[in-house]
Design an enzyme around this catalytic site. Structure first.
Site, PDB file in Angstrom:
ATOM      1  N   ASP A 194       0.840  -1.205   0.000  1.00  0.00           N
ATOM      2  CA  ASP A 194       0.000   0.000   0.000  1.00  0.00           C
ATOM      3  C   ASP A 194       0.872   1.251   0.000  1.00  0.00           C
ATOM      4  O   ASP A 194       2.018   1.224   0.447  1.00  0.00           O
ATOM      5  CB  ASP A 194      -0.936   0.037   1.219  1.00  0.00           C
ATOM      6  CG  ASP A 194      -2.153   0.915   0.974  1.00  0.00           C
ATOM      7  OD1 ASP A 194      -3.239   0.365   0.735  1.00  0.00           O
ATOM      8  OD2 ASP A 194      -2.029   2.165   0.967  1.00  0.00           O
ATOM      9  N   LYS A 210     -11.275  -4.607  -7.323  1.00  0.00           N
ATOM     10  CA  LYS A 210     -12.363  -3.644  -7.245  1.00  0.00           C
ATOM     11  C   LYS A 210     -12.426  -2.843  -8.537  1.00  0.00           C
ATOM     12  O   LYS A 210     -11.419  -2.368  -9.043  1.00  0.00           O
ATOM     13  CB  LYS A 210     -12.112  -2.704  -6.074  1.00  0.00           C
ATOM     14  CG  LYS A 210     -13.123  -1.598  -6.063  1.00  0.00           C
ATOM     15  CD  LYS A 210     -13.254  -0.797  -4.827  1.00  0.00           C
ATOM     16  CE  LYS A 210     -12.060  -0.309  -4.093  1.00  0.00           C
ATOM     17  NZ  LYS A 210     -12.436  -0.088  -2.686  1.00  0.00           N
TER      18      LYS A 210
HETATM   19  C1  LIG Z   1     -10.290   0.785   0.124  1.00  0.00           C
HETATM   20  S1  LIG Z   1      -8.668   0.891   0.680  1.00  0.00           S
HETATM   21  C2  LIG Z   1      -8.225  -0.778   0.898  1.00  0.00           C
HETATM   22  C3  LIG Z   1      -8.827  -1.427   2.103  1.00  0.00           C
HETATM   23  C4  LIG Z   1      -8.192  -2.763   2.393  1.00  0.00           C
HETATM   24  N1  LIG Z   1      -8.589  -3.760   1.420  1.00  0.00           N
HETATM   25  C5  LIG Z   1      -8.584  -3.257   3.758  1.00  0.00           C
HETATM   26  O1  LIG Z   1      -9.290  -4.250   3.859  1.00  0.00           O
HETATM   27  O2  LIG Z   1      -8.168  -2.669   4.741  1.00  0.00           O
HETATM   28  C6  LIG Z   1      -7.817   1.329  -0.780  1.00  0.00           C
HETATM   29  C7  LIG Z   1      -6.310   1.425  -0.596  1.00  0.00           C
HETATM   30  O3  LIG Z   1      -5.709   1.529  -1.877  1.00  0.00           O
HETATM   31  C8  LIG Z   1      -4.474   2.198  -1.659  1.00  0.00           C
HETATM   32  N2  LIG Z   1      -3.904   2.654  -2.919  1.00  0.00           N
HETATM   33  C9  LIG Z   1      -4.440   3.545  -3.805  1.00  0.00           C
HETATM   34  N3  LIG Z   1      -3.590   3.768  -4.810  1.00  0.00           N
HETATM   35  C10 LIG Z   1      -2.502   2.985  -4.586  1.00  0.00           C
HETATM   36  C11 LIG Z   1      -1.279   2.789  -5.261  1.00  0.00           C
HETATM   37  N4  LIG Z   1      -1.005   3.459  -6.382  1.00  0.00           N
HETATM   38  N5  LIG Z   1      -0.381   1.922  -4.748  1.00  0.00           N
HETATM   39  C12 LIG Z   1      -0.658   1.257  -3.603  1.00  0.00           C
HETATM   40  N6  LIG Z   1      -1.790   1.412  -2.897  1.00  0.00           N
HETATM   41  C13 LIG Z   1      -2.704   2.265  -3.376  1.00  0.00           C
HETATM   42  C14 LIG Z   1      -4.880   3.331  -0.736  1.00  0.00           C
HETATM   43  O4  LIG Z   1      -3.749   3.855  -0.079  1.00  0.00           O
HETATM   44  C15 LIG Z   1      -5.869   2.643   0.197  1.00  0.00           C
HETATM   45  O5  LIG Z   1      -5.258   2.252   1.391  1.00  0.00           O
END
Ligand SMILES: C[S@@+](CC[C@H](N)C(=O)[O-])C[C@H]1O[C@@H](n2cnc3c(N)ncnc32)[C@H](O)[C@@H]1O
Length: 233
Positions: free
Chosen positions: A108, A188
């Site tokens: 992440d 997603k």
């Molecule tokens: C909806 S949350 C995920 C929740 C996770 N599945 C959980 O159960 O806790 C979406 C995540 O995608 C991450 N994210 C978005 N763009 C990203 C990237 N380019 N590289 C890594 N992580 C990313 C965000 O930082 C965020 O923490």
């Protein structure tokens, strides 16, 4: 400021939130939704870091990809709900005697509090060499690549949709490189049109591709999950 309101006769347990000075209407709505969301209270009661945990639980209950011994990559894993669900299911801590021991790597942008049994790395998966780094940590093939990656909402529906498709696309191409034959890809997406190309590609690479909206996914969100099983290799 939140309060429980009760009417005469039938009790209304809805928590109403007053707009406070300095708080945007959207934040008030978010707070009100959180306070009234049964999955939020369930997550708190069951020790999960977020309600997202129930989405992967429901998807896995249906498709059974988090099995003991599975090698899993969780993209966009913060704050760690999916990891919490996956660790016992894949037997990452070896607690199920006689069953194969799995492995899970979480990635992440944000820092994630450690979770026993999960290897967590802070990385922007959209960086040029990100997939190479994850491949190096993985050191071989994976049985499951799952992505819940989502960029923070811009407020512009189309921009948000395109951003999430780009993240999903990157996750899918990574999956094509690391998945073992028969492997599973879960990601997603947002309903809205631009995901068509990706779906076409997934259908070529996997024996079965379905789009699912698990009950834990909010009905008012255009979020859904693509589950592709039986990677052709
Ligand atoms: C909806 S949350 C995920 C929740 C996770 N599945 C959980 O159960 O806790 C979406 C995540 O995608 C991450 N994210 C978005 N763009 C990203 C990237 N380019 N590289 C890594 N992580 C990313 C965000 O930082 C965020 O923490």
């Amino acid at each position: 400021m939140a309060k429980n309101t009760s009417g005469r006769g039938q009790r209304d347990l809805t928590v109403k939130v007053k707009t406070a000075r300095g708080r945007k209407m959207s934040s008030t709505m978010w707070l009100q939704r959180q306070l009234n969301d049964p999955y939020v209270s369930r997550a708190r009661a069951e020790g999960f870091r977020g309600r997202a945990a129930f989405k992967i639980m429901e998807l896995d209950d249906k498709f059974r990809f988090l099995v003991p011994g599975a090698r899993v990559v969780d993209l966009g894993c913060a704050p760690g709900g999916w990891l919490q669900v996956a660790v016992p299911r894949i037997n990452a801590l070896g607690e199920k005697s006689g069953k194969a021991v799995g492995r899970i790597i979480g990635v992440d942008l944000q820092e994630v509090e450690p979770i026993a049994g999960a290897e967590i790395h802070q990385l922007d998966f959209m960086e040029d060499d990100a997939d190479e780094k994850v491949k190096e940590w993985l050191g071989g093939q994976a049985d499951v690549v799952m992505s819940d990656m989502a960029a923070s909402a811009s407020g512009h529906k189309q921009t948000d949709h395109l951003r999430i498709i780009a993240l999903c696309d990157a996750a899918a191409h990574f999956a094509f490189e690391v998945l073992s034959e028969g492997g599973t890809f879960v990601a997603k997406v947002l309903a809205g049109g631009a995901e068509g190309e990706l779906q076409k590609l997934l259908k070529q690479k996997f024996t079965k591709v379905v789009n699912v909206k698990p009950p834990a996914s909010r009905a008012d969100s255009s979020e859904k999950f693509v589950v592709a099983t039986g990677f052709r290799g």
